[in-house]
Design an enzyme around this catalytic site. Structure first.
Site, PDB file in Angstrom:
ATOM      1  CG  MET A  26      -2.033  -1.057   1.108  1.00 46.34           C
ATOM      2  SD  MET A  26      -3.546  -0.677   2.027  1.00 46.34           S
ATOM      3  CE  MET A  26      -2.903  -0.456   3.685  1.00 46.34           C
ATOM      4  CG  LEU A  29       7.193   1.305  -0.701  1.00 47.46           C
ATOM      5  CD1 LEU A  29       7.955   0.933  -1.956  1.00 47.46           C
ATOM      6  CD2 LEU A  29       6.204   0.211  -0.320  1.00 47.46           C
ATOM      7  CG  HIS A  30       8.669  -0.060   6.148  1.00 51.56           C
ATOM      8  ND1 HIS A  30       9.015  -1.406   6.126  1.00 51.56           N
ATOM      9  CD2 HIS A  30       7.350  -0.015   6.470  1.00 51.56           C
ATOM     10  CE1 HIS A  30       7.960  -2.135   6.437  1.00 51.56           C
ATOM     11  NE2 HIS A  30       6.929  -1.321   6.633  1.00 51.56           N
ATOM     12  CG  HIS A  33       7.000  -2.190   2.238  1.00 51.04           C
ATOM     13  ND1 HIS A  33       6.897  -1.091   3.057  1.00 51.04           N
ATOM     14  CD2 HIS A  33       5.791  -2.806   2.293  1.00 51.04           C
ATOM     15  CE1 HIS A  33       5.682  -1.034   3.567  1.00 51.04           C
ATOM     16  NE2 HIS A  33       4.997  -2.060   3.128  1.00 51.04           N
ATOM     17  CE  LYS A 152       3.783  -4.772   9.952  1.00 46.81           C
ATOM     18  NZ  LYS A 152       2.423  -4.545  10.555  1.00 46.81           N
ATOM     19  CD  GLN A 156      -2.354  -8.855   4.313  1.00 53.63           C
ATOM     20  OE1 GLN A 156      -3.116  -7.919   4.487  1.00 53.63           O
ATOM     21  NE2 GLN A 156      -1.093  -8.688   3.945  1.00 53.63           N
TER      22      GLN A 156
END
Length: 285
Positions: A26, A29-30, A33, A152, A156
């Site tokens: 989504m 980004l960090h 990702h 994380k 999901q």
């Protein structure tokens, strides 16, 4: 890096390039990702990331409108990581008409934990992921490939795996380990909401999960419900508002049924608010 905004543009960019390795995001980004993108690169012939803030998975009171959009930074990070194609549809591109057909996941897996506190969340997730899978994997001639999701978002990941299995999609779902800051805080796009003071305290969630896991494994431990209740109270006493701190079987996220089950593969999962920011984390043990 090629940037595609529509499904036809994406399929044209992928035509003849082999099997995609896909990382849906989504945005905002960090390093977590980017680690998933790098993990994906050797798993396919062309590396694809997507950026789409999916309205369907936000409840009316949640942060859809204020969710951070950091387009320039995101593109720079993906380019530096070596991503081949970025799919960044506008809402009208992905949902050109109201999305009345939706993917409803198995309630036994999707209506507990996150699904209990965020009703409809996993229907929104499954619907957008199915549509992204259709856009990325079907239509370019590849007929399948690999998708990488971070651990994380543990529940999901399990929901997506079950969806892929039940629909017999020719897609391998690969898990990426949770990226953490030096103090142990799980990296998250929502960490940016934390004040400086709350950022220092945020690691308390992962510490609480570690303490709960240790208590479960301890010889002569109290019954699991008592350990979970104590963990909730302790985190609440630190000023958090916890939704859940619990231990579940890794296989199906159901509560361990007996003492023997507590010896098997387990995962401690937690979700709690610190100030106005809701964080989630988990620990396999």
């Amino acid at each position: 890096m090629i940037i595609a905004h529509t499904i036809p543009e994406l399929r044209a960019a992928l035509a003849g390039r082999g099997r995609p390795a896909f990382v849906p995001t989504m945005g905002n980004l960090h390093a977590g990702h980017i680690a998933l993108v790098r993990q994906a690169m050797p798993l396919g012939d062309v590396t694809v990331a997507s950026i789409f803030v999916n309205r369907l998975q936000f409840l009316p009171h949640e942060d859809f409108d204020s969710y951070p959009r950091t387009w320039d930074s995101d593109c720079a990070q993906l380019t530096a990581a070596g991503c081949d194609v970025l799919f960044a549809p506008r809402e009208a591109d992905l949902y050109p008409e109201p999305q009345t057909f939706k993917v409803a996941p198995d309630p036994a897996l999707a209506d507990l934990l996150e699904g209990h506190f965020r009703p409809g969340f996993f229907t929104g997730v499954c619907t957008v992921v199915m549509k992204l899978f259709s856009a990325v994997f079907f239509g370019s001639g590849a007929g399948g490939g690999t998708a990488v999701f971070g651990k994380k978002d543990y529940q999901q990941l399990m929901v997506i795996r079950r969806m892929v299995q039940q629909f017999a999609l020719p897609i391998g779902v690969v898990a990426g380990d949770t990226a953490r800051a030096d103090d142990g805080l799980a990296l998250s796009s929502r960490n940016g909401y934390l004040s400086a003071e709350d950022r220092q305290r945020a690691v308390q969630l992962s510490q609480a999960l570690g303490q709960l896991a240790q208590a479960v494994r301890a010889a002569g431990a109290d019954p699991l419900p008592a350990l979970e209740a104590r963990a909730l109270k302790d985190l609440g006493d630190l000023g958090w508002q916890p939704d859940y701190l619990t231990v579940r079987r890794r296989a199906d996220l159901q509560a361990p049924g007996d003492a023997a089950a507590l010896e098997g593969p387990l995962v401690a999962l937690g979700a709690a608010r610190l100030g106005s920011t809701r964080l989630i984390d988990n620990l396999e043990f």
